[in-house]
Design a protein around this motif. Structure first.
Motif, PDB file in Angstrom:
ATOM      1  N   GLU A 120      46.427  90.743  29.113  1.00  0.00           N
ATOM      2  CA  GLU A 120      45.739  91.661  28.200  1.00  0.00           C
ATOM      3  C   GLU A 120      45.841  91.191  26.758  1.00  0.00           C
ATOM      4  O   GLU A 120      45.097  91.637  25.894  1.00  0.00           O
ATOM      5  N   THR A 121      46.810  90.301  26.532  1.00  0.00           N
ATOM      6  CA  THR A 121      47.040  89.849  25.156  1.00  0.00           C
ATOM      7  C   THR A 121      47.215  88.329  25.114  1.00  0.00           C
ATOM      8  O   THR A 121      47.552  87.702  26.113  1.00  0.00           O
ATOM      9  N   VAL A 122      46.996  87.771  23.923  1.00  0.00           N
ATOM     10  CA  VAL A 122      47.440  86.401  23.661  1.00  0.00           C
ATOM     11  C   VAL A 122      48.553  86.529  22.627  1.00  0.00           C
ATOM     12  O   VAL A 122      48.579  87.491  21.850  1.00  0.00           O
ATOM     13  N   ALA A 123      49.491  85.582  22.661  1.00  0.00           N
ATOM     14  CA  ALA A 123      50.683  85.754  21.821  1.00  0.00           C
ATOM     15  C   ALA A 123      51.015  84.489  21.049  1.00  0.00           C
ATOM     16  O   ALA A 123      50.798  83.373  21.526  1.00  0.00           O
ATOM     17  N   ILE A 124      51.529  84.693  19.859  1.00  0.00           N
ATOM     18  CA  ILE A 124      52.010  83.593  19.021  1.00  0.00           C
ATOM     19  C   ILE A 124      53.512  83.787  18.829  1.00  0.00           C
ATOM     20  O   ILE A 124      53.963  84.894  18.531  1.00  0.00           O
ATOM     21  N   LEU A 125      54.265  82.714  19.010  1.00  0.00           N
ATOM     22  CA  LEU A 125      55.716  82.788  18.816  1.00  0.00           C
ATOM     23  C   LEU A 125      56.014  82.722  17.321  1.00  0.00           C
ATOM     24  O   LEU A 125      55.604  81.779  16.644  1.00  0.00           O
ATOM     25  N   CYS A 126      56.710  83.735  16.809  1.00  0.00           N
ATOM     26  CA  CYS A 126      57.004  83.786  15.371  1.00  0.00           C
ATOM     27  C   CYS A 126      58.395  83.229  15.059  1.00  0.00           C
ATOM     28  O   CYS A 126      58.580  82.527  14.068  1.00  0.00           O
ATOM     29  N   ASP A 127      59.377  83.565  15.890  1.00  0.00           N
ATOM     30  CA  ASP A 127      60.760  83.097  15.695  1.00  0.00           C
ATOM     31  C   ASP A 127      61.354  82.759  17.054  1.00  0.00           C
ATOM     32  O   ASP A 127      61.074  83.451  18.042  1.00  0.00           O
ATOM     33  N   GLY A 128      62.214  81.745  17.085  1.00  0.00           N
ATOM     34  CA  GLY A 128      62.933  81.423  18.321  1.00  0.00           C
ATOM     35  C   GLY A 128      62.195  80.424  19.193  1.00  0.00           C
ATOM     36  O   GLY A 128      61.102  79.971  18.861  1.00  0.00           O
ATOM     37  N   TRP A 129      62.835  80.075  20.309  1.00  0.00           N
ATOM     38  CA  TRP A 129      62.276  79.104  21.256  1.00  0.00           C
ATOM     39  C   TRP A 129      62.011  79.798  22.593  1.00  0.00           C
ATOM     40  O   TRP A 129      62.763  80.676  23.011  1.00  0.00           O
ATOM     41  N   ALA A 130      60.945  79.343  23.268  1.00  0.00           N
ATOM     42  CA  ALA A 130      60.631  79.869  24.598  1.00  0.00           C
ATOM     43  C   ALA A 130      60.169  78.716  25.477  1.00  0.00           C
ATOM     44  O   ALA A 130      60.058  77.578  25.010  1.00  0.00           O
ATOM     45  N   ALA A 131      59.936  79.029  26.755  1.00  0.00           N
ATOM     46  CA  ALA A 131      59.469  77.981  27.676  1.00  0.00           C
ATOM     47  C   ALA A 131      58.439  78.566  28.624  1.00  0.00           C
ATOM     48  O   ALA A 131      58.565  79.708  29.059  1.00  0.00           O
ATOM     49  N   SER A 132      57.406  77.768  28.925  1.00  0.00           N
ATOM     50  CA  SER A 132      56.455  78.122  29.988  1.00  0.00           C
ATOM     51  C   SER A 132      57.037  77.588  31.277  1.00  0.00           C
ATOM     52  O   SER A 132      57.332  76.398  31.376  1.00  0.00           O
ATOM     53  N   THR A 133      57.201  78.468  32.258  1.00  0.00           N
ATOM     54  CA  THR A 133      57.846  78.036  33.503  1.00  0.00           C
ATOM     55  C   THR A 133      57.004  78.426  34.707  1.00  0.00           C
ATOM     56  O   THR A 133      56.319  79.448  34.696  1.00  0.00           O
ATOM     57  N   LEU A 134      57.099  77.589  35.715  1.00  0.00           N
ATOM     58  CA  LEU A 134      56.358  77.827  36.955  1.00  0.00           C
ATOM     59  C   LEU A 134      57.362  77.815  38.096  1.00  0.00           C
ATOM     60  O   LEU A 134      58.113  76.845  38.249  1.00  0.00           O
TER      61      LEU A 134
END
Lengths: 246, 244
Positions: B65-79
C-alpha cells in the motif's frame, strides 16, 4: 556494436509482438509500414553469432534494443576472461528495460544464433510514457519483472547439485517461452546454447554440465540435445524444484 | 515558512535522499531543506515510522500500500528460500528506497528487516506513482535509483555464479563503502558498520565460518579493520584487486 542495418518494417508479421512489451508501443498496422500514429523511431538490424554489445562502451544505447528474432544472452565479463550469463534473451525481450535510462550498458550481449533486433528511439518512448498511463504502468511492471527474473536466477544458483541448477535454469526458460508461445511441439522447446553457455549461466564447469545433462536424460526428466530441450516427464520436471521461494 | 512551529530535525539520510529536491517529502519541507509547494505541503499522503533492530518492517507476500524511504539506520531486503535458508538481496542505507519494486506491484516479493533501529517515511503507493507519471524529473530520478537496483541484482548473480568467497566479501564491503562515501558518510577513513558475520553470510551465500575466515584474512593482510561497529579501510586498492 556489430549490426547490419535492415530496411523493411517487420513488425506487421511479428509473432511475439502481442505477448511482449512491444504491444504497448507499436500499433497493429495492416500495411507494410508503421501507422502514422506510431511516432517511434525504429532501426532494424541483423547480426550473426557474435558479441553485439560490449559493456561500458559509451553512448551505445541511444535507445533500448528489442530482440525480434533469434536468441542472445546478457553477460558480465571478468578481466581474467571468466564470464557469467545474467539473463537469456528470447524473441520479444528488451535487452534491458533499464537501458531507457542508462545510455552506457554495464553488461555485454552475445547472440547465440543469427538475430534481428530493433533499436527504438529513447526520446520517443519517454514521451509516450509521460502521455499514456497504461504504457507507464506496463513499463513499471516490466522493470519489476526484470528484477524478479534476476532474483530468481540468483536463488537458482544456490542449488547444491548441478542437476538442480540446470533444471532450475531450464524451468524458468520454458516458463517464459510458453508465455510467449515459443515452442517446437507440445513438450519440445528451442535451446540453442552450448554446454559452455549453460555452464556460464549456472556457475558450473562444462564437464559438470555434461554429467548433469546425462543424469537428467537417464532419469527421464529432460533431454538437452540438438539445440532443443525435450521435457520427457512433465511431472518429474515440475517436481524438481527443491529450492523455490517459500 | 514558520520554522518555529513546524521545524523537525533532518534525518541522517536527508543529505543523500533519493527524493531530495523533488518536493515530495513533508519532512524535508518541515526542516527547511526544501521550499514548500503551493498549499504548503506535498500532495502525497505520508508519515514517519520507526522499527527496532532485528524486527520486520515489511513482510514477504503482504499487500503493498506504500512505498518507503529509509531515513535513519540500516535495513536489509531478505528472501526466505526453502530448507529454512535466507538470502539477503541487498543492504539498505539511509536515503534509499526500501524497494523500487513496491512502486508497481500489489504484493511484496520479499521482506524488509531492520538491522539497526530505523526510521522510515512511507508514501501512499498510488499517489507516489501518480507523481512519477506527472513529472519527468521525478520519473527520471526514481528510474536512476531503480537502475542501480538492477545492477545490484546482476552482481548478485555474478557473485553466486562465479566469484570466490574472497571476491564476494570484498565486493560487498566495497559496494557499501562506495555508497556511504557518495553520501559523505566516510569519516577518518571509517564507516559505521553494523553488519554481523551472519548478515554477510546470508548476502553472499556462504557459511558464517567461511565469512569469519575471509574477514580474518582481510584483517591479517591489513586491508580493513573492524572494531565494534566501525569498519576502517586500510588498503582500498588491494581490496579492489581482491574483489575482481
Amino acid at each position: 556494436m556489430n549490426f547490419e542495418k535492415q530496411l523493411a518494417w517487420p513488425c506487421r508479421d511479428c509473432s511475439v509482438r502481442d505477448s511482449s512489451f512491444c504491444r504497448n508501443l507499436i500499433d497493429r498496422s495492416p500495411s507494410d509500414s508503421p501507422s502514422p500514429q506510431n511516432q517511434l523511431s525504429q532501426i532494424f538490424m541483423r547480426a550473426n553469432k557474435h558479441e553485439v554489445v560490449r559493456e561500458n562502451k559509451e553512448r551505445q544505447f541511444s535507445g533500448p534494443f528489442v530482440l525480434c528474432k533469434g536468441w542472445a544472452y546478457r553477460f558480465y565479463r571478468f578481466p581474467d576472461g571468466r564470464r557469467q550469463i545474467l539473463s537469456v534473451l528470447i524473441p520479444g525481450d528488451l535487452f534491458s528495460a533499464f537501458s531507457l535510462y542508462s545510455p552506457n550498458p554495464n553488461f555485454s550481449v552475445q547472440s547465440a544464433t543469427e538475430i534481428s533486433v530493433c533499436q527504438m528511439g529513447r526520446d520517443g518512448i519517454k514521451q509516450k510514457l509521460t502521455e499514456n498511463a497504461t504504457l507507464f504502468e506496463a513499463f513499471g511492471r516490466l522493470c519489476s519483472s526484470e528484477i524478479a527474473d534476476l532474483t530468481s536466477t540468483s536463488i537458482g544458483l544456490r542449488h547444491g547439485s548441478a542437476a538442480s541448477r540446470i533444471t532450475d535454469f531450464v524451468q524458468r526458460l520454458v516458463k517464459r517461452m510458453s508465455a510467449r508461445g515459443i515452442r517446437i511441439s507440445a513438450n519440445v522447446f528451442p535451446l540453442p546454447f552450448t554446454q559452455t553457455d549453460i555452464a556460464d549461466a549456472t556457475g558450473l564447469s562444462p564437464e559438470q554440465v555434461a554429467d548433469a545433462i546425462h543424469d537428467l536424460r537417464k532419469n527421464g526428466v529432460i533431454d538437452l540435445s540438438n539445440d532443443e530441450v525435450t521435457v520427457l516427464d512433465a511431472a518429474k520436471f515440475e517436481y524438481c524444484e527443491p529450492f523455490s521461494v517459500s | 515558512m514558520n520554522n518555529s512551529k513546524t521545524y523537525s530535525p533532518p534525518r541522517s539520510g536527508c543529505d543523500s535522499c533519493i527524493l531530495d529536491g523533488l518536493g515530495l517529502c513533508n519532512l524535508a519541507i518541515d526542516c527547511g531543506r526544501e521550499r514548500p509547494p503551493k498549499g504548503g505541503r506535498a500532495n502525497i499522503t505520508q508519515g514517519e515510522k520507526t522499527q527496532n533492530a532485528k524486527r520486520t518492517i515489511f513482510s514477504q507476500n503482504e499487500p503493498v500500500e506504500t512505498v518507503a524511504i529509509l531515513c535513519d539506520g540500516w535495513a536489509a531486503s531478505t528472501l526466505r528460500i526453502s530448507k529454512g535458508r535466507k538470502q539477503i538481496l541487498s543492504f539498505l542505507l539511509p536515503g534509499e528506497m526500501l524497494t523500487f519494486r513496491a512502486l508497481f506491484e500489489s504484493g511484496r516479493y520479499h521482506s524488509t528487516e531492520a538491522i539497526t533501529p530505523v526510521s522510515y517515511r512511507v508514501f501512499d503507493q498510488s499517489q507516489f506513482r501518480n507523481a512519477m507519471f506527472a513529472s519527468q524529473n521525478i520519473f527520471d530520478r526514481i528510474m536512476a535509483g531503480y537502475s542501480e537496483e538492477r545492477c545490484r541484482a546482476d552482481q548478485m548473480i555474478v557473485d553466486l555464479g562465479q566469484r570466490s568467497a574472497t571476491e564476494r566479501i570484498a565486493r560487498l564491503l566495497l559496494d557499501i563503502w562506495t555508497r556511504l562515501e557518495k553520501s559523505g558518510k566516510v569519516k577518518d577513513n571509517s564507516i559505521a558498520f553494523p553488519l554481523r558475520q551472519t548478515h554477510i553470510a546470508d548476502a553472499t551465500g556462504l557459511t558464517n565460518v567461511y565469512v569469519g575466515k575471509v574477514l580474518t584474512a582481510f584483517r591479517n593482510e591489513r586491508l580493513i579493520s573492524i572494531t565494534g561497529r566501525t569498519l576502517t579501510m586500510l588498503d582500498i586498492d588491494k581490496l579492489r584487486r581482491q574483489a575482481a
